[in-house]
Design a protein around this motif. Structure first.
Motif, PDB file in Angstrom:
ATOM      1  N   ILE A 256      62.697  36.125  17.226  1.00 26.49           N
ATOM      2  CA  ILE A 256      62.471  37.120  16.140  1.00 26.49           C
ATOM      3  C   ILE A 256      61.395  38.226  16.450  1.00 26.49           C
ATOM      4  O   ILE A 256      60.526  37.642  16.720  1.00 26.49           O
ATOM      5  CB  ILE A 256      62.425  36.553  14.485  1.00 26.49           C
ATOM      6  N   LYS A 257      61.803  39.516  16.334  1.00 28.52           N
ATOM      7  CA  LYS A 257      60.717  40.625  16.569  1.00 28.52           C
ATOM      8  C   LYS A 257      59.769  40.492  15.301  1.00 28.52           C
ATOM      9  O   LYS A 257      60.081  40.681  14.029  1.00 28.52           O
ATOM     10  CB  LYS A 257      61.275  41.778  16.758  1.00 28.52           C
ATOM     11  N   ARG A 258      58.208  40.290  15.479  1.00 26.12           N
ATOM     12  CA  ARG A 258      57.353  40.256  14.586  1.00 26.12           C
ATOM     13  C   ARG A 258      56.510  41.404  14.934  1.00 26.12           C
ATOM     14  O   ARG A 258      56.286  41.841  16.087  1.00 26.12           O
ATOM     15  CB  ARG A 258      56.478  39.034  14.826  1.00 26.12           C
ATOM     16  N   GLN A 259      56.067  42.099  13.756  1.00 22.63           N
ATOM     17  CA  GLN A 259      55.063  43.179  14.040  1.00 22.63           C
ATOM     18  C   GLN A 259      54.193  43.551  12.777  1.00 22.63           C
ATOM     19  O   GLN A 259      55.005  43.558  11.671  1.00 22.63           O
ATOM     20  CB  GLN A 259      55.696  44.279  14.778  1.00 22.63           C
ATOM     21  N   LYS A 260      53.318  44.119  12.819  1.00 23.18           N
ATOM     22  CA  LYS A 260      52.861  44.814  11.708  1.00 23.18           C
ATOM     23  C   LYS A 260      52.702  46.528  11.904  1.00 23.18           C
ATOM     24  O   LYS A 260      52.946  47.192  10.972  1.00 23.18           O
ATOM     25  CB  LYS A 260      50.997  44.350  11.367  1.00 23.18           C
ATOM     26  N   ASP A 261      52.521  46.838  13.133  1.00 22.00           N
ATOM     27  CA  ASP A 261      52.937  47.833  13.636  1.00 22.00           C
ATOM     28  C   ASP A 261      53.410  48.026  14.924  1.00 22.00           C
ATOM     29  O   ASP A 261      53.311  47.119  15.645  1.00 22.00           O
ATOM     30  CB  ASP A 261      51.828  48.955  13.527  1.00 22.00           C
ATOM     31  N   ALA A 262      53.985  49.009  15.547  1.00 19.77           N
ATOM     32  CA  ALA A 262      54.618  49.172  16.798  1.00 19.77           C
ATOM     33  C   ALA A 262      53.774  48.642  17.941  1.00 19.77           C
ATOM     34  O   ALA A 262      54.192  47.933  18.909  1.00 19.77           O
ATOM     35  CB  ALA A 262      54.900  50.646  17.073  1.00 19.77           C
ATOM     36  N   GLU A 263      52.455  48.678  17.765  1.00 17.32           N
ATOM     37  CA  GLU A 263      51.551  48.181  19.032  1.00 17.32           C
ATOM     38  C   GLU A 263      51.379  46.757  19.052  1.00 17.32           C
ATOM     39  O   GLU A 263      51.213  46.139  20.078  1.00 17.32           O
ATOM     40  CB  GLU A 263      49.961  48.973  18.911  1.00 17.32           C
ATOM     41  N   GLN A 264      51.610  46.100  17.875  1.00 25.42           N
ATOM     42  CA  GLN A 264      51.371  44.709  17.928  1.00 25.42           C
ATOM     43  C   GLN A 264      52.787  43.641  18.037  1.00 25.42           C
ATOM     44  O   GLN A 264      52.692  42.812  17.792  1.00 25.42           O
ATOM     45  CB  GLN A 264      50.663  44.246  16.631  1.00 25.42           C
ATOM     46  N   ALA A 265      53.664  44.548  18.162  1.00 27.05           N
ATOM     47  CA  ALA A 265      55.067  43.943  18.312  1.00 27.05           C
ATOM     48  C   ALA A 265      55.280  42.651  19.479  1.00 27.05           C
ATOM     49  O   ALA A 265      54.633  42.782  20.473  1.00 27.05           O
ATOM     50  CB  ALA A 265      56.178  44.798  18.565  1.00 27.05           C
ATOM     51  N   TYR A 266      55.764  41.530  18.846  1.00 24.38           N
ATOM     52  CA  TYR A 266      55.875  40.372  20.076  1.00 24.38           C
ATOM     53  C   TYR A 266      56.957  39.751  19.429  1.00 24.38           C
ATOM     54  O   TYR A 266      57.512  39.798  17.984  1.00 24.38           O
ATOM     55  CB  TYR A 266      54.429  39.563  19.831  1.00 24.38           C
ATOM     56  N   TYR A 267      57.668  38.908  20.296  1.00 23.42           N
ATOM     57  CA  TYR A 267      58.950  38.123  19.792  1.00 23.42           C
ATOM     58  C   TYR A 267      58.344  36.557  19.581  1.00 23.42           C
ATOM     59  O   TYR A 267      57.644  35.980  20.303  1.00 23.42           O
ATOM     60  CB  TYR A 267      60.106  38.199  20.855  1.00 23.42           C
ATOM     61  N   GLN A 268      58.884  36.043  18.452  1.00 21.58           N
ATOM     62  CA  GLN A 268      58.748  34.493  18.304  1.00 21.58           C
ATOM     63  C   GLN A 268      59.876  33.910  18.027  1.00 21.58           C
ATOM     64  O   GLN A 268      60.830  34.089  17.414  1.00 21.58           O
ATOM     65  CB  GLN A 268      57.895  34.437  16.882  1.00 21.58           C
TER      66      GLN A 268
ATOM     67  N   LEU B 218      65.894  47.304  11.799  1.00 24.34           N
ATOM     68  CA  LEU B 218      66.890  48.206  12.032  1.00 24.34           C
ATOM     69  C   LEU B 218      66.415  49.332  13.045  1.00 24.34           C
ATOM     70  O   LEU B 218      65.059  49.640  12.926  1.00 24.34           O
ATOM     71  CB  LEU B 218      67.115  49.074  10.929  1.00 24.34           C
ATOM     72  N   LYS B 219      67.001  49.728  13.983  1.00 24.84           N
ATOM     73  CA  LYS B 219      66.652  51.013  14.899  1.00 24.84           C
ATOM     74  C   LYS B 219      66.472  52.178  14.100  1.00 24.84           C
ATOM     75  O   LYS B 219      67.263  52.269  13.021  1.00 24.84           O
ATOM     76  CB  LYS B 219      67.547  51.033  16.184  1.00 24.84           C
ATOM     77  N   ASN B 220      65.737  53.243  14.598  1.00 19.60           N
ATOM     78  CA  ASN B 220      65.844  54.675  14.002  1.00 19.60           C
ATOM     79  C   ASN B 220      64.882  54.549  12.779  1.00 19.60           C
ATOM     80  O   ASN B 220      64.911  55.559  12.167  1.00 19.60           O
ATOM     81  CB  ASN B 220      67.107  55.062  13.724  1.00 19.60           C
ATOM     82  N   PHE B 221      64.229  53.458  12.633  1.00 18.89           N
ATOM     83  CA  PHE B 221      63.031  53.447  11.148  1.00 18.89           C
ATOM     84  C   PHE B 221      61.934  53.057  11.571  1.00 18.89           C
ATOM     85  O   PHE B 221      61.803  52.182  12.455  1.00 18.89           O
ATOM     86  CB  PHE B 221      63.794  52.692  10.124  1.00 18.89           C
ATOM     87  N   ALA B 222      60.904  53.491  10.882  1.00 20.63           N
ATOM     88  CA  ALA B 222      59.573  52.800  11.074  1.00 20.63           C
ATOM     89  C   ALA B 222      59.572  51.594  10.558  1.00 20.63           C
ATOM     90  O   ALA B 222      60.104  51.320   9.416  1.00 20.63           O
ATOM     91  CB  ALA B 222      58.662  53.804  10.433  1.00 20.63           C
ATOM     92  N   VAL B 223      58.671  50.614  11.054  1.00 15.26           N
ATOM     93  CA  VAL B 223      58.653  49.055  10.683  1.00 15.26           C
ATOM     94  C   VAL B 223      57.400  49.175  10.048  1.00 15.26           C
ATOM     95  O   VAL B 223      56.169  49.724  10.241  1.00 15.26           O
ATOM     96  CB  VAL B 223      58.548  48.317  11.997  1.00 15.26           C
ATOM     97  N   LEU B 224      57.562  48.487   8.656  1.00 16.15           N
ATOM     98  CA  LEU B 224      56.605  48.206   7.722  1.00 16.15           C
ATOM     99  C   LEU B 224      56.132  46.833   8.131  1.00 16.15           C
ATOM    100  O   LEU B 224      54.685  46.894   8.271  1.00 16.15           O
ATOM    101  CB  LEU B 224      56.766  48.443   6.272  1.00 16.15           C
ATOM    102  N   LYS B 225      56.914  45.694   8.209  1.00 14.64           N
ATOM    103  CA  LYS B 225      56.337  44.610   8.617  1.00 14.64           C
ATOM    104  C   LYS B 225      57.483  43.876   9.171  1.00 14.64           C
ATOM    105  O   LYS B 225      58.517  43.598   8.272  1.00 14.64           O
ATOM    106  CB  LYS B 225      55.220  43.636   7.763  1.00 14.64           C
TER     107      LYS B 225
END
Ligand code: SF4
Ligand code: SF4
Ligand code: FES
Length: 227
Positions: A7-19, A91-98
């Protein structure tokens, strides 16, 4: 049987990682119930959206191995059976909130900007069953955003995207909309219909068989787009 998820985890694009998670498969499990199990038993901080659990509200859409899917309708037995790891992303094409939660504000604003509702109602034009059937497709849209996330053009020059043109089609067919020609012209121009590539990707991923690309082609014909 065990289900393996990445699962892709992130608080913002810079901190994304997979768990990665491994959870026991339970009979009739959907992707949504698997995510709830992870939240309850492994990591309460995992964030995702859901509401109806019945494929009606359109809030639980996620990328599953690269395809947009409703988590509450996605049966995971085949993945568990073949020990296939599932990659789950927002979802692609959208900004991630969390984590798996995306920002839908742009969509809400665009709906308001394009005025996607019937404004002028004529009392003397009932909708017969034949016409009702034609309108049905567009009216079946549950705003799940699967088509928006899979369309290659939505980030291009303010192209409104398949979801909006599926809605605009409703104005075109519905006899209760009295300012039809003007309103459709406006919405098609402002939504930049001519950016559609007619690639059919939106048709492929829509869980309600709205077939936005087919409706867009009809709109293009009546508007004579490109001429
Ligand atoms: S057919 Fe048009 S709206 Fe549908 S995915 Fe392709 S470019 Fe996007
Ligand atoms: S047209 Fe289909 S894929 Fe697009 S938002 Fe509506 S229901 Fe979802
Ligand atoms: S939770 Fe409503 S469509 Fe999945």
């Amino acid at each position: 049987m065990v289900l393996r998820l990445k699962i892709k985890r992130q608080k913002d694009a810079e901190q994304a990682y997979y768990q990665s998670f491994e959870i026991p498969y339970e009979e009739g499990m959907t992707l949504l119930t698997a995510l709830q199990k992870i939240k309850e038993d492994f990591d309460p901080s995992l964030s995702f959206r859901h509401f109806c659990r019945a494929g009606i509200c359109g809030t639980c859409t996620l990328m599953v191995n690269g395809f947009p899917r409703l988590a509450c309708k996605e049966q995971i037995l085949p993945y568990a059976l073949f020990n296939e790891e599932l990659t789950i992303e927002p979802l692609k094409n959208f900004a991630v909130l969390k984590d798996l939660v995306v920002d839908k504000e742009r969509i809400i604003k665009k709906q308001k900007d394009l005025g996607l509702w019937i404004k002028e109602r004529s009392k003397h034009l009932p909708i017969n069953p034949e016409l009702s059937k034609k309108i049905e497709k567009s009216a079946d849209c549950i705003l799940c955003l699967a088509c928006q996330s899979y369309c290659p053009q939505v980030l291009e020059e303010d192209y409104a995207g398949p979801l909006f043109f599926a809605k605009i089609y409703r104005l075109y067919e519905d006899p209760r909309e009295e300012e039809k020609p003007l309103r459709i012209k406006q919405a098609v121009r402002e939504g930049k219909l001519y950016h559609c590539l007619s690639c059919n990707k939106c048709n492929l991923v829509c869980p309600k068989e709205v077939e936005p690309a087919t409706l867009i082609r009809e709109l293009m014909q009546v508007m004579d787009v490109g001429s």
